[in-house]
Design an enzyme around this catalytic site. Structure first.
Site, PDB file in Angstrom:
ATOM      1  N   ARG A   1       0.845  -1.212   0.000  1.00  0.00           N
ATOM      2  CA  ARG A   1       0.000   0.000   0.000  1.00  0.00           C
ATOM      3  C   ARG A   1       0.866   1.243   0.000  1.00  0.00           C
ATOM      4  O   ARG A   1       2.019   1.203   0.446  1.00  0.00           O
ATOM      5  CB  ARG A   1      -0.867   0.036   1.265  1.00  0.00           C
ATOM      6  CG  ARG A   1      -2.081  -0.829   1.122  1.00  0.00           C
ATOM      7  CD  ARG A   1      -3.000  -0.823   2.318  1.00  0.00           C
ATOM      8  NE  ARG A   1      -3.566  -2.167   2.425  1.00  0.00           N
ATOM      9  CZ  ARG A   1      -3.068  -3.122   3.174  1.00  0.00           C
ATOM     10  NH1 ARG A   1      -2.028  -2.888   3.948  1.00  0.00           N
ATOM     11  NH2 ARG A   1      -3.610  -4.321   3.197  1.00  0.00           N
TER      12      ARG A   1
ATOM     13  N   TYR B   1       2.576 -17.835  12.502  1.00  0.00           N
ATOM     14  CA  TYR B   1       3.646 -16.838  12.326  1.00  0.00           C
ATOM     15  C   TYR B   1       4.988 -17.438  12.764  1.00  0.00           C
ATOM     16  O   TYR B   1       5.990 -17.353  12.054  1.00  0.00           O
ATOM     17  CB  TYR B   1       3.286 -15.609  13.164  1.00  0.00           C
ATOM     18  CG  TYR B   1       4.356 -14.545  13.282  1.00  0.00           C
ATOM     19  CD1 TYR B   1       4.774 -13.810  12.179  1.00  0.00           C
ATOM     20  CD2 TYR B   1       4.927 -14.244  14.522  1.00  0.00           C
ATOM     21  CE1 TYR B   1       5.736 -12.812  12.303  1.00  0.00           C
ATOM     22  CE2 TYR B   1       5.879 -13.250  14.656  1.00  0.00           C
ATOM     23  CZ  TYR B   1       6.283 -12.535  13.551  1.00  0.00           C
ATOM     24  OH  TYR B   1       7.233 -11.542  13.673  1.00  0.00           O
TER      25      TYR B   1
HETATM   26  C1  AKB Z   1       4.608 -10.097  17.499  1.00  0.00           C
HETATM   27  O1  AKB Z   1       4.232  -9.805  18.658  1.00  0.00           O
HETATM   28  O2  AKB Z   1       4.013 -10.884  16.763  1.00  0.00           O
HETATM   29  C2  AKB Z   1       5.896  -9.487  17.001  1.00  0.00           C
HETATM   30  C3  AKB Z   1       7.057 -10.395  17.236  1.00  0.00           C
HETATM   31  C4  AKB Z   1       7.524 -10.655  18.604  1.00  0.00           C
HETATM   32  O3  AKB Z   1       7.591 -10.912  16.301  1.00  0.00           O
HETATM   33  N1  AKB Z   1       6.125  -8.230  17.642  1.00  0.00           N
END
Ligand code: AKB
Length: 314
Positions: free
Chosen positions: A37, A141
């Site tokens: 973006r 993640y």
């Molecule tokens: C999160 O909280 O996902 C990030 C990280 C610790 O990678 N800030």
């Protein structure tokens, strides 16, 4: 060699500040920012709209702009990631694979990949987490960051790509807001303190997490990228930390500086993510290999955050 930098995902919390530091160091036009973006504020230098899933666009900008260093920051973070695991995997993993492939084929001299404390999991020792230890992350993640680290190491060993990485703890800065992370509370709390004198925290009072002040995080990133190649012995991600604290401890420190500040606690799904991570980190490999040393502790970070953020909000 003339340093020509591309930042992918430059609109994010770290990218915004890193871009400014790199532009101060190398020159405004030497750093090409890019994101999916347009930036919220008018771009202060070259900017391109790039989706990291569009490998042609990445390849094109690297060739056209004679890029020799890439900072690949585009990713969805831990909390947001849990709301859309397949999109997170797609962006975090396919995005990185595109970048690794292109950087290796086009012989980009250096690549930075941000890893995270999210690579740790319930089987990881919580105190002074060692560099080499059990890694069984429980978020998509974290899985993408762990797999990403392994791909980086693979590209280094197999194709000689000079790729470097840090396992960022929660990053706290006044310049930009984090989005979609579990450590975001440690930035939001300052906004709450200055705007309303109160903050409702989404983690429990005693949840200890590793953190770092933005200045230290940016300095670590640039020091790592500038270190001679033979000093970089780890091609997965270096452990990195500035300080560790709980929401109750940071609130106490803020109370000393903001009269009447109060905090309340309403833990949500992020509590479970935080509890799967480490409480403190051993970053001695980064210290030994390329001379890392943090400058900010909790007290100094709170003082500077409140001073700079109140100036910005005013
Ligand atoms: C999160 O909280 O996902 C990030 C990280 C610790 O990678 N800030």
């Amino acid at each position: 060699m003339n340093t020509r930098i591309l930042i992918l995902g430059s609109n994010g919390q770290i990218g915004t500040v890193l871009a400014e530091s790199l532009r101060t160091k190398y020159g405004r036009d030497q750093v090409i920012c890019s994101d999916i973006r347009e930036p919220k504020l008018q771009a202060d230098g070259p900017f391109r709209l790039i989706d990291v899933l569009d490998s042609k666009a990445i390849e094109q900008v690297i060739q056209e702009e004679n890029i020799n260093q890439v900072y690949h920051l585009a990713a969805l973070l831990s909390a947001r990631g849990e709301q859309n695991p397949s999109l997170t995997w797609q962006i975090n993993m396919q995005g990185l694979l595109n970048v690794l492939d292109i950087c290796s084929r086009l012989k980009v001299s250096r690549l930075f990949f941000p890893s995270s404390i999210a690579v740790y999991g319930p089987t990881t020792p919580k105190q002074l987490t060692p560099q080499f230890t059990s890694l069984q992350p429980s978020t998509v993640y974290g899985i993408s960051k762990l797999a990403g680290e392994m791909w980086c190491e693979y590209y280094h060993h197999r194709y000689g790509l000079d790729v470097r990485s840090l396992r960022y703890p929660g990053v706290i800065g006044w310049q930009s807001l984090p989005e979609g992370g579990t450590t975001d509370y440690a930035v939001e709390i300052f906004h709450g303190a200055l705007k309303s004198g109160h903050y409702k925290c989404f983690l429990k009072a005693g949840t200890r997490l590793p953190m770092i002040y933005m200045d230290d995080a940016i300095r670590a990133t640039i020091e790592l990228m500038e270190a001679p190649s033979d000093k970089i012995r780890i091609r997965t991600g270096y452990n990195l930390v500035g300080m560790s604290f709980t929401p109750a401890e940071i609130a106490e420190e803020i109370k000393k500086l903001v009269d009447g500040f109060t905090i309340s606690y309403e833990p949500d799904f992020r509590q479970q993510i935080a509890e799967s991570w480490s409480e403190s980190i051993d970053d001695s490999s980064a210290r030994a290999d390329w001379g890392w040393s943090p400058r900010y502790d909790l007290k100094e970070m709170c003082r500077e955050m409140l001073e700079k953020l109140s100036g910005k909000l005013a």
